[in-house]
Design an enzyme around this catalytic site. Structure first.
Site, PDB file in Angstrom:
ATOM      1  N   TYR A 166     -29.937  41.190 -16.774  1.00  0.00           N
ATOM      2  CA  TYR A 166     -29.177  41.966 -17.738  1.00  0.00           C
ATOM      3  C   TYR A 166     -30.015  43.082 -18.347  1.00  0.00           C
ATOM      4  O   TYR A 166     -29.510  43.870 -19.147  1.00  0.00           O
ATOM      5  CB  TYR A 166     -28.622  41.049 -18.823  1.00  0.00           C
ATOM      6  CG  TYR A 166     -27.356  40.341 -18.407  1.00  0.00           C
ATOM      7  CD1 TYR A 166     -26.113  40.816 -18.807  1.00  0.00           C
ATOM      8  CD2 TYR A 166     -27.395  39.216 -17.602  1.00  0.00           C
ATOM      9  CE1 TYR A 166     -24.949  40.180 -18.426  1.00  0.00           C
ATOM     10  CE2 TYR A 166     -26.235  38.569 -17.207  1.00  0.00           C
ATOM     11  CZ  TYR A 166     -25.014  39.063 -17.620  1.00  0.00           C
ATOM     12  OH  TYR A 166     -23.852  38.433 -17.229  1.00  0.00           O
ATOM     13  N   GLU A 206     -19.703  29.794 -26.973  1.00  0.00           N
ATOM     14  CA  GLU A 206     -18.510  30.309 -27.641  1.00  0.00           C
ATOM     15  C   GLU A 206     -17.604  29.171 -28.112  1.00  0.00           C
ATOM     16  O   GLU A 206     -16.925  29.307 -29.138  1.00  0.00           O
ATOM     17  CB  GLU A 206     -17.745  31.242 -26.701  1.00  0.00           C
ATOM     18  CG  GLU A 206     -16.589  31.969 -27.359  1.00  0.00           C
ATOM     19  CD  GLU A 206     -15.962  33.004 -26.444  1.00  0.00           C
ATOM     20  OE1 GLU A 206     -16.349  34.187 -26.530  1.00  0.00           O
ATOM     21  OE2 GLU A 206     -15.096  32.618 -25.623  1.00  0.00           O
TER      22      GLU A 206
END
Length: 288
Positions: free
Chosen positions: A62, A238
Site C-alpha cells: 500500500y 470494522e
C-alpha cells in the site's frame, strides 16, 4: 473480557452545537450529521495516522498510495492548521520524500509484518492504541484514515469532536437488519439483528486522543479474545468498531460526503465528495 456496557445517552440541544449542522433524532442520542459545512478558524493540533499503510508482508504494498494521499491532504485537509502525518509501515524505504506546507510534518514509523491481510487489518487497532498512549497523549485530536484514499474537497475542523465516526456508503440507506454486522453470538463483535443505529466505516474515524484510545483498546482486546476462540468477525476490525460505537455513541457522525466510492455512482443528494476511495485491483496490490 469485561462486557461492553452502554454509556449514558448524549443529549445535545441544537443551541449548544458548536457548528452549523443538520441535527436528526434517529436513535437514543443527539448527534451531528455533517453535510456541506463551512467552519470557523480554530487553533489545534491534528495528528493524522494513516492506518492502512501499516504492517505488510512482501505480498502487500500500500506504499504506492502514500504520495497521492499526502498530496491531496496538503491541498484539502485541515488547511491553515498544524497537521502531523504518521505513516506506519514495514517498508520505510518505499516512502518517497515529499515537500509539505508550513506547519505540516511527516513521520514514518516502522512496524512488524503479519502474514495475512486480515491480520494487518485487525492489528492496526493495537498500533493506534499504543501510539495514542505512548506518543501523542498531550495532543488535541487523532484522525485515523486509510491511505488508499484521496481528498477531493475541503475537510476541516467541522469533523472534529470527542468521538466521530463516518457512515459506510455501501450500507447507506439500508435498514439496520441488512447491515453486515457480525452475527455470530460467540464473537465479541456480535450485534443482534434487532439492534443497531448506523453502520460505520473503518476507513475514517477519530476524536480526542483519550476517546480514540478507549475505542482502539476495546477493539484490540475483543480481537484477542476472539482469536483465542479461533473466531474472526466478518469485517475484521470494522466489526469491532461498529460494536463499540453502538454502545458508546459518537458525538458526531460524518455523512457520505466524507467517504465515498465512485463505483456507487454519484447520487443527486451528494453535492460534495470530500474523501474518495482510489480505484484499484486488490489482488494486484496485495500480491505485489
Amino acid at each position: 473480557m469485561q462486557s461492553l456496557k452502554p454509556e449514558r445517552a448524549l443529549w445535545r440541544p441544537w443551541w449548544l452545537m458548536k457548528y452549523f449542522v443538520i441535527v436528526l433524532l434517529l436513535s437514543l442520542w443527539w448527534y451531528t450529521l455533517k453535510y456541506n459545512c463551512r467552519y470557523p478558524e480554530e487553533t489545534f493540533t491534528c495528528k493524522t495516522q494513516l492506518k492502512n499503510e501499516q504492517p505488510n508482508t512482501v505480498r502487500m504494498q500500500y506504499t504506492v498510495f502514500v504520495q497521492n494521499f499526502i498530496e491531496s491532504a496538503e491541498k484539502f485537509f485541515m488547511i491553515g492548521h498544524k497537521v502531523n502525518y504518521y505513516v506506519f509501515t514495514d517498508r520505510v524505504s518505499d516512502i518517497p520524500n515529499m515537500t509539505l506546507n508550513k506547519d505540516r510534518n511527516l513521520t514514518i514509523l516502522k512496524v512488524p509484518s503479519y502474514p495475512r491481510w486480515q491480520d494487518v487489518s485487525m492489528r492496526r487497532m493495537e498500533m493506534i492504541r499504543d501510539f495514542a498512549r505512548e506518543k501523542i497523549a498531550s495532543e488535541d485530536f487523532l484522525v485515523c484514515v486509510d491511505v488508499d484514499m484521496k481528498f477531493n474537497d475541503e475537510v476541516g475542523v467541522e469533523i472534529l469532536s470527542d468521538l466521530f465516526g463516518t457512515l459506510n456508503p455501501w450500507m447507506f440507506g439500508l435498514p439496520h437488519e441488512q447491515y453486515t454486522y457480525e452475527r455470530n453470538p460467540q464473537s465479541e463483535a456480535y450485534i443482534p439483528t434487532d439492534e443497531g443505529d448506523f453502520y460505520y466505516a473503518g476507513t475514517f474515524f477519530g476524536g480526542s486522543v483519550e476517546k480514540v484510545y478507549k475505542l482502539t483498546n476495546f477493539c484490540h482486546n475483543a480481537m484477542m479474545t476472539d482469536k483465542a476462540k479461533n473466531l474472526e468477525p466478518v469485517w475484521h476490525d470494522e466489526s469491532y468498531l461498529n460494536k463499540y460505537l453502538l454502545y458508546h455513541k459518537p458525538t458526531k457522525i460524518l455523512s457520505p460526503e466524507y467517504l465515498w466510492y465512485d463505483d456507487l455512482g454519484i447520487p443527486a443528494f451528494l453535492k460534495r465528495r470530500r474523501f474518495l476511495a482510489v480505484r484499484k485491483n486488490y489482488n494486484e496490490i496485495r500480491n505485489r
